[in-house]
Design a protein around this motif. Structure first.
Motif, PDB file in Angstrom:
ATOM      1  N   PRO A  94       0.734  -1.076   0.033  1.00 21.00           N
ATOM      2  CA  PRO A  94       0.366  -0.168  -0.161  1.00 21.00           C
ATOM      3  C   PRO A  94       0.866   1.379  -0.143  1.00 21.00           C
ATOM      4  CG  PRO A  94       0.173  -1.024   1.967  1.00 21.00           C
ATOM      5  CD  PRO A  94       0.401  -1.819   1.187  1.00 21.00           C
ATOM      6  N   PRO A  95       0.892   2.771  -0.908  1.00 18.92           N
ATOM      7  CA  PRO A  95       1.374   3.681  -1.022  1.00 18.92           C
ATOM      8  C   PRO A  95       1.386   4.468   0.803  1.00 18.92           C
ATOM      9  CG  PRO A  95      -0.214   3.987  -1.302  1.00 18.92           C
ATOM     10  CD  PRO A  95      -0.786   2.863  -1.489  1.00 18.92           C
ATOM     11  N   LYS A  96       2.313   5.597   0.816  1.00 19.07           N
ATOM     12  CA  LYS A  96       2.162   5.748   2.018  1.00 19.07           C
ATOM     13  C   LYS A  96       1.492   6.850   2.232  1.00 19.07           C
ATOM     14  CE  LYS A  96       6.662   4.776   3.075  1.00 19.07           C
ATOM     15  NZ  LYS A  96       8.413   5.363   3.049  1.00 19.07           N
ATOM     16  N   GLU A  97       0.599   7.130   3.474  1.00 21.34           N
ATOM     17  CA  GLU A  97      -0.730   8.048   3.948  1.00 21.34           C
ATOM     18  C   GLU A  97       0.119   9.346   4.819  1.00 21.34           C
ATOM     19  OE1 GLU A  97      -3.733   6.429   5.412  1.00 21.34           O
ATOM     20  OE2 GLU A  97      -4.516   5.144   4.151  1.00 21.34           O
ATOM     21  N   LYS A  98      -0.222  10.342   3.492  1.00 27.61           N
ATOM     22  CA  LYS A  98       0.284  11.055   4.435  1.00 27.61           C
ATOM     23  C   LYS A  98      -0.632  12.012   5.975  1.00 27.61           C
ATOM     24  CE  LYS A  98       0.826  14.346   0.037  1.00 27.61           C
ATOM     25  NZ  LYS A  98       0.173  15.269  -0.656  1.00 27.61           N
ATOM     26  N   PRO A  99       0.487  12.311   7.083  1.00 31.37           N
ATOM     27  CA  PRO A  99      -0.553  12.703   8.142  1.00 31.37           C
ATOM     28  C   PRO A  99      -1.262  12.981   8.399  1.00 31.37           C
ATOM     29  CG  PRO A  99       1.395  13.417   7.791  1.00 31.37           C
ATOM     30  CD  PRO A  99       1.425  12.601   7.054  1.00 31.37           C
TER      31      PRO A  99
END
Length: 370
Positions: free
Chosen positions: A312-317
């Motif tokens: 899964p892609p890294k989600e922005k905080p």
């Protein structure tokens, strides 16, 4: 007869003429105009010339054609416009007495076909005016460079072309693949030189400088018979062509008298690694192990590439927005003062100061009446 010959020779040797006088034309001299008295019987044969014109010139030619016929009618030359074929034709008549009138009429229709306006093109019918249509389309191979060099002739906002016109006393029209010039013979010669030099990648500003110097030198009567080379500027070409360098450069190695070292053979390599002393069964096992290790690495890389799709892609905080503080400090004393003032005033009533002013004004009016 011998005596006659002697006198003839003596006559020619005795006269001395200054060469400078022969080359110069007196100021204000004009060639006399060709009249009907010079050719009273007219022309023997009928001559005609025709030229094609582009489609975009059709509307303009249709509009100004009566003026063309009127101008040529003064020289007894007929002119016809064929809009179906897209051509203009000029022919002589029985009344035509000037044999060169048909040549001037031919030049007139050529200039009209090359987008020269009628007001300028009609000047070709004068004796001291000539024209020159310079073809520049085939002088440059690449279309981009041709457009750039043609743009140099015009200059920024047509300033270069205007300077040329003023220096040569010629009207110049740059249109498509041709340059049309109209003016005196000496000016046309200079225009042709400037145009051809510009298409050979020589900027017109250099020729304009020389023309300006020549113009000033011609005003001096003493310098007319002298050479002007010492006054004219000599420009050197600075943009030298760079030699194309090869992509792969072959660097020469330093010369050594000794021969290069002999390359190692397969046996030498096996001796260095110690593989030469192994048995056949051990060598075979080693090869199989190496193949299996390579296969395992290839399978591992392939599996990593497949698993990339499932990562899964890294989600922005998520940044929590601070809620705007709705609670504001309320000044209770200020509200109380507003309520007191509102109670004192009646709805729609004027303030106390205005009432006092009105009362004083009314009393003054009453006093004046009395």
């Amino acid at each position: 007869m011998k005596e006659e010959k002697k006198t003839f020779l003596f006559f020619f040797t005795s006269i001395t003429v200054d060469e400078s006088e022969l080359l110069t034309v007196p100021d204000g001299w004009k060639e006399p105009a060709f009249t009907r008295e010079d050719n009273p019987k007219g022309l023997l044969e009928e001559s005609s010339f025709a030229t094609l014109f582009p489609k975009y010139r059709e509307a303009y030619l249709k509009e100004c054609w009566p003026l063309v016929q009127k101008a040529l009618g003064e020289h007894y030359v007929n002119a016809t416009l064929d809009l179906i074929e897209g051509s203009m034709t000029v022919t002589t008549t029985k009344k035509t007495f000037d044999p060169y009138a048909i040549i001037r009429a031919r030049d007139l229709i050529k200039l009209l076909a090359r987008s020269v306006p009628f007001e300028q093109a009609v000047r070709i019918l004068q004796d001291d005016v000539a024209c020159d249509i310079i073809k520049i389309g085939s002088l440059v191979r690449k279309r981009d460079t041709f457009i750039k060099r043609r743009g140099r002739l015009l200059g920024p906002k047509g300033s270069t072309l205007k300077a040329l016109e003023l220096l040569t006393n010629c009207y110049i029209m740059v249109q498509g693949n041709t340059v049309s010039a109209l003016g005196p013979f000496s000016g046309l010669k200079e225009v042709r030189k400037v145009v051809l030099d510009t298409m050979k990648n020589i900027h017109p500003i250099y020729n304009i400088k020389t023309l300006m110097i020549k113009r000033e030198l011609s005003k001096d009567p003493e310098l007319r018979s002298q050479s002007w080379e010492r006054f004219l500027p000599k420009f050197k070409r600075k943009n030298l062509k760079k030699r194309k360098e090869p992509k792969k450069k072959n660097t020469k190695k330093e010369y050594t008298p000794f021969p290069p070292p002999q390359p190692e053979s397969q046996i030498d390599k096996e001796l260095a690694s110690g593989e030469y002393f192994l048995k056949e069964r051990q060598k075979k096992r080693k090869r199989v192990e190496e193949i299996k290790a390579k296969q395992a690495d290839a399978i591992k890389k392939r599996q990593e590439e497949r698993n990339k799709a499932f990562i899964p892609p890294k989600e922005k905080p998520v940044v929590k927005t601070k809620k705007a503080s709705t609670e504001k400090k309320i000044d209770i004393e200020a509200i109380k003062e507003k309520v007191k003032n509102a109670k004192k005033k009646k709805l729609g009533a004027l303030p106390v100061e205005e009432v006092n002013l009105k009362m004083a004004a009314d009393e003054k009016k009453k006093k004046k009446k009395k």
